[in-house]
Design a protein around this motif. Sequence first.
Motif, PDB file in Angstrom:
ATOM      1  N   UNK A  89       1.073  -1.264  -0.081  1.00  0.00           N
ATOM      2  CA  UNK A  89      -0.166  -0.180  -0.028  1.00  0.00           C
ATOM      3  C   UNK A  89       1.224   1.255  -0.226  1.00  0.00           C
ATOM      4  N   UNK A  90      -0.220   2.889  -0.187  1.00  0.00           N
ATOM      5  CA  UNK A  90       0.929   3.917  -0.703  1.00  0.00           C
ATOM      6  C   UNK A  90       1.926   4.539   1.185  1.00  0.00           C
ATOM      7  N   UNK A  91       1.632   3.717   1.924  1.00  0.00           N
ATOM      8  CA  UNK A  91       2.067   3.690   3.289  1.00  0.00           C
ATOM      9  C   UNK A  91       3.394   3.355   3.686  1.00  0.00           C
ATOM     10  N   UNK A  92       3.058   1.997   2.910  1.00  0.00           N
ATOM     11  CA  UNK A  92       4.345   0.527   3.025  1.00  0.00           C
ATOM     12  C   UNK A  92       5.563   1.493   2.159  1.00  0.00           C
ATOM     13  N   UNK A  93       5.294   1.894   0.692  1.00  0.00           N
ATOM     14  CA  UNK A  93       5.732   2.392  -0.194  1.00  0.00           C
ATOM     15  C   UNK A  93       6.847   3.158   0.495  1.00  0.00           C
ATOM     16  N   UNK A  94       5.961   4.183   1.575  1.00  0.00           N
ATOM     17  CA  UNK A  94       6.407   5.243   1.888  1.00  0.00           C
ATOM     18  C   UNK A  94       7.764   4.890   2.859  1.00  0.00           C
ATOM     19  N   UNK A  95       6.899   3.310   3.353  1.00  0.00           N
ATOM     20  CA  UNK A  95       8.175   3.117   4.590  1.00  0.00           C
ATOM     21  C   UNK A  95       9.441   2.276   3.593  1.00  0.00           C
ATOM     22  N   UNK A  96       9.149   1.435   3.223  1.00  0.00           N
ATOM     23  CA  UNK A  96       9.980   0.939   1.799  1.00  0.00           C
ATOM     24  C   UNK A  96      11.114   1.618   1.630  1.00  0.00           C
ATOM     25  N   UNK A  97      10.615   2.752   0.541  1.00  0.00           N
ATOM     26  CA  UNK A  97      11.539   4.273   0.443  1.00  0.00           C
ATOM     27  C   UNK A  97      12.611   4.426   1.229  1.00  0.00           C
ATOM     28  N   UNK A  98      12.436   5.042   2.939  1.00  0.00           N
ATOM     29  CA  UNK A  98      12.339   5.065   3.747  1.00  0.00           C
ATOM     30  C   UNK A  98      13.739   4.011   4.252  1.00  0.00           C
ATOM     31  N   UNK A  99      13.065   3.003   4.718  1.00  0.00           N
ATOM     32  CA  UNK A  99      13.983   2.230   4.754  1.00  0.00           C
ATOM     33  C   UNK A  99      15.765   1.898   4.012  1.00  0.00           C
ATOM     34  N   UNK A 100      15.570   2.108   2.656  1.00  0.00           N
ATOM     35  CA  UNK A 100      16.243   1.740   1.760  1.00  0.00           C
ATOM     36  C   UNK A 100      16.862   3.061   1.829  1.00  0.00           C
ATOM     37  N   UNK A 101      16.978   4.195   1.650  1.00  0.00           N
ATOM     38  CA  UNK A 101      17.209   4.674   1.399  1.00  0.00           C
ATOM     39  C   UNK A 101      18.869   5.341   3.118  1.00  0.00           C
ATOM     40  N   UNK A 102      17.894   5.089   3.586  1.00  0.00           N
ATOM     41  CA  UNK A 102      18.497   5.027   5.280  1.00  0.00           C
ATOM     42  C   UNK A 102      19.335   3.848   5.533  1.00  0.00           C
ATOM     43  N   UNK A 103      19.386   2.513   5.038  1.00  0.00           N
ATOM     44  CA  UNK A 103      19.679   1.887   5.630  1.00  0.00           C
ATOM     45  C   UNK A 103      20.263   0.756   4.988  1.00  0.00           C
ATOM     46  N   UNK A 104      19.729   0.824   3.864  1.00  0.00           N
ATOM     47  CA  UNK A 104      20.416   0.052   2.247  1.00  0.00           C
ATOM     48  C   UNK A 104      22.481   0.207   2.208  1.00  0.00           C
ATOM     49  N   UNK A 105      23.184  -1.006   2.547  1.00  0.00           N
ATOM     50  CA  UNK A 105      24.184   0.086   1.762  1.00  0.00           C
ATOM     51  C   UNK A 105      24.733  -0.682   0.527  1.00  0.00           C
ATOM     52  N   UNK A 106      24.481  -1.970   0.126  1.00  0.00           N
ATOM     53  CA  UNK A 106      25.264  -2.540  -1.117  1.00  0.00           C
ATOM     54  C   UNK A 106      23.531  -2.843  -1.870  1.00  0.00           C
ATOM     55  N   UNK A 107      23.502  -2.930  -3.261  1.00  0.00           N
ATOM     56  CA  UNK A 107      22.607  -3.059  -4.220  1.00  0.00           C
ATOM     57  C   UNK A 107      23.026  -3.762  -5.877  1.00  0.00           C
ATOM     58  N   UNK A 108      22.769  -4.569  -6.145  1.00  0.00           N
ATOM     59  CA  UNK A 108      23.276  -4.765  -7.732  1.00  0.00           C
ATOM     60  C   UNK A 108      23.074  -3.948  -8.362  1.00  0.00           C
ATOM     61  N   UNK A 109      21.594  -3.728  -8.090  1.00  0.00           N
ATOM     62  CA  UNK A 109      21.539  -2.778  -9.244  1.00  0.00           C
ATOM     63  C   UNK A 109      21.671  -1.745  -9.549  1.00  0.00           C
TER      64      UNK A 109
END
Length: 359
Positions: free
Chosen positions: A269-289
């Motif tokens: 859902x939209x609120x889940x998209x916002x949460x996922x965006x926040x998590x990935x911008x703050x806590x992801x430190x490697x991505x194959x993409x």
Amino acid sequence: MENHHILHCSCASRISLLFLALCLLFITNASAFNLTTIKFDEGYSSLFSDFNIVRSPDDKSVRLLLNRLSGSGIISSDYYNYGFFSAKIKLPADYAAGIVVAFYTSNIDTWEKNHDELDIEFLGNVNGKPWRFQTNMYGSGSLSRGREERYRLWFDPSKEAHQYSIFWSPINIIFYIDEVPIREIVRHPAMGGDYPSKPMSLYATIWDASSWATNGGKEKVNYKYEPFASEFKALVLEGCRVDPIEQISSTNCTDQIARLISQEYATIKPEGRNAMKWFREKYMYYSYCYDNLRYNVPPPECVIVPTEKERFRNTGRLREKMRFGGSNRRHRRGRNSRQRSRNSAASSGSGKEVAAAAI
């Protein structure tokens, strides 16, 4: 469940502005997934090292131990033709360097050279440092084309259990922490066999990965602190069950897959998209993409997000210097067939806060 959850936390001066912001934000209209949990013997069996597997008296939870003798592991009794797999997991406390706790689906038992796999792997930690973990996807044995991403956790997973989930359908794959989506893979026609599509079992294991897991292998397992225990409870196995020997379902899976896709956890859902965006911008430190050295052209399922891309070098790693190193090279967990694994002991060798911060 209340519609409004206010976050209360005490923020000392040394806490970063990121966590200070967490203290001031709230989540609205939160709702829980409707999940049916099972007892251990209703869906699982031992994979290896029975002597290091401790089931609770009510059979609703299980502890997997690692000591000098061995790690340990469990496996679902059936294969699943798509499904939702979940458990509340508490990781080892104290010194956990070099230890890997894995919660994943695989069919390597049957398709050893062209297996599928979906991973959540916790990569150990040094006291005082954030826990790190990774998610990954393989289809048809595409080991050279793994799709790993690596992240930090925003909480200490050894203090209390958090729910980790893998949703897998013919359309998409979603990884969850608690009820926060942290990664989605939408099936793209150009992926071909790289998208997992064969029936898989669910595994949970703990093992010694001193050679690579923590700071690129610089921090080893210290057996002074053994046994290391990881607890699994609130076990969920949803999907169309497939006979592990015959590899066919006892009933037509069409209706069960349709029911799976209709569940709340199947879409974000939209609120889940916002949460996922926040998590990935703050806590992801490697991505194959964003790893242009590994992939000249990003794999077809990659969605290049400008706010993510600007944070990464062409190696897929963050631009700023990070203090929690590690290797991105693929490793083997030492798994062979289900029967061989069972016959041998393996050698030792909260989500609402993230959703709140996204609002």
